[in-house]
Design a protein around this motif. Structure first.
Motif, PDB file in Angstrom:
ATOM      1  N   ARG A  86       1.076  -1.049   0.175  1.00 39.79           N
ATOM      2  CA  ARG A  86       0.056   0.264  -0.345  1.00 39.79           C
ATOM      3  C   ARG A  86       1.003   1.568   0.587  1.00 39.79           C
ATOM      4  NH1 ARG A  86      -2.008  -2.139   4.971  1.00 39.79           N
ATOM      5  NH2 ARG A  86      -2.479  -4.384   4.303  1.00 39.79           N
ATOM      6  N   GLY A 134      -6.230   1.269   7.141  1.00 39.14           N
ATOM      7  CA  GLY A 134      -5.109  -0.115   5.699  1.00 39.14           C
ATOM      8  C   GLY A 134      -5.393  -0.313   4.673  1.00 39.14           C
ATOM      9  N   ARG A 137      -5.679   2.988   2.636  1.00 43.11           N
ATOM     10  CA  ARG A 137      -4.394   3.525   1.728  1.00 43.11           C
ATOM     11  C   ARG A 137      -5.076   1.958   0.689  1.00 43.11           C
ATOM     12  NH1 ARG A 137      -2.640   3.768   7.301  1.00 43.11           N
ATOM     13  NH2 ARG A 137      -1.428   1.220   7.427  1.00 43.11           N
ATOM     14  N   GLN A 138      -4.982   0.771   0.469  1.00 45.71           N
ATOM     15  CA  GLN A 138      -5.288   0.191   0.138  1.00 45.71           C
ATOM     16  C   GLN A 138      -5.670   0.988  -1.441  1.00 45.71           C
ATOM     17  OE1 GLN A 138      -3.531  -1.693  -2.110  1.00 45.71           O
ATOM     18  NE2 GLN A 138      -3.320  -3.548  -1.065  1.00 45.71           N
TER      19      GLN A 138
END
Length: 232
Positions: A86, A134, A137-138
């Motif tokens: 990421r 997370g 962000r991906q």
């Protein structure tokens, strides 16, 4: 045929990781690259995007031989790479990260379409990268790649560390992009069931060599192959 790989050998230093790998990707096709850790999956993507120089073999994209093309120019040919981890610029906002993906274009990228794909990002467009979860962000990493308007997306381990619900959303997005835009995807994914559920074709690597390339449904139903190479 959009991408044709023939006899590709590549690695780090003098030691090859990939050995005479050959396969193809068509437009509007999702190809899942599968195999155990160390099979050469990430090395394959790094070689195709120009991060690693091939030792031998040929990579042809839409009729253009990509040997010797620098990594920063791959996006101009229509190839975008989302590496594992990421990788976003955490000091920049969501908006600024997405604009980076289209910097090479003469016109600013149209971000509205990307925000339509990722409503969670639309709500955080002024947030800095380090303020995102997370999963966000991906999504941002994928969105930044899409801002370049690629024809082929190289996607490395998008589900790593994510909740099953977020993984399902990302996999569904890939299928939607294929159907709506004709985007081709080369997907490296440890979650074999998830990858095969959205892929058209599966490519199985073992120790840097192609074991088989087959219809995704056929691979999912091949118990001997799954037990031998895919771990389920």
């Amino acid at each position: 045929m959009l991408l044709a790989v023939d006899g590709l050998t590549a690695g780090y230093g003098a030691a090859p990781v990939l050995h005479e790998v050959s396969f193809s990707v068509r437009s509007k096709e999702i190809v899942a690259v599968l195999g155990a850790n160390g099979a050469g999956k990430t090395t394959l993507l790094r070689t195709l995007c120009g991060q690693l120089k091939s030792q031998q073999g040929q990579v042809v994209f839409d009729g253009v031989d990509l040997r010797g093309v620098k990594v920063e120019r791959m996006v101009r040919h229509g190839i975008a790479h989302v590496p594992e981890g990421r990788g976003v610029v955490t000091e920049l906002t969501v908006d600024e990260n997405l604009q980076l993906g289209g910097l090479w274009r003469k016109q600013k990228p149209a971000l509205d379409g990307i925000y339509d794909l990722f409503p969670a990002l639309a709500q955080r467009r002024r947030h800095l990268g380090h303020q995102l979860s997370g999963g966000e962000r991906q999504m941002l990493a994928i969105g930044r790649a899409l801002a370049a308007e690629p024809r082929l997306l190289l996607l490395d381990e998008p589900s790593l560390g994510l909740a099953p619900k977020i993984t399902a959303q990302i996999m569904g997005l890939l299928r939607d992009l294929r159907d709506r835009t004709g985007l081709a995807v080369l997907l490296v994914e440890q979650n074999v069931r998830s990858a095969l559920s959205v892929a058209d074709v599966g490519l199985v690597l073992s120790l840097g060599r192609v074991v088989t390339r087959n219809n995704a449904a056929a691979l999912a139903g091949d118990a001997d192959l799954r037990h031998a190479y895919l771990g389920f």
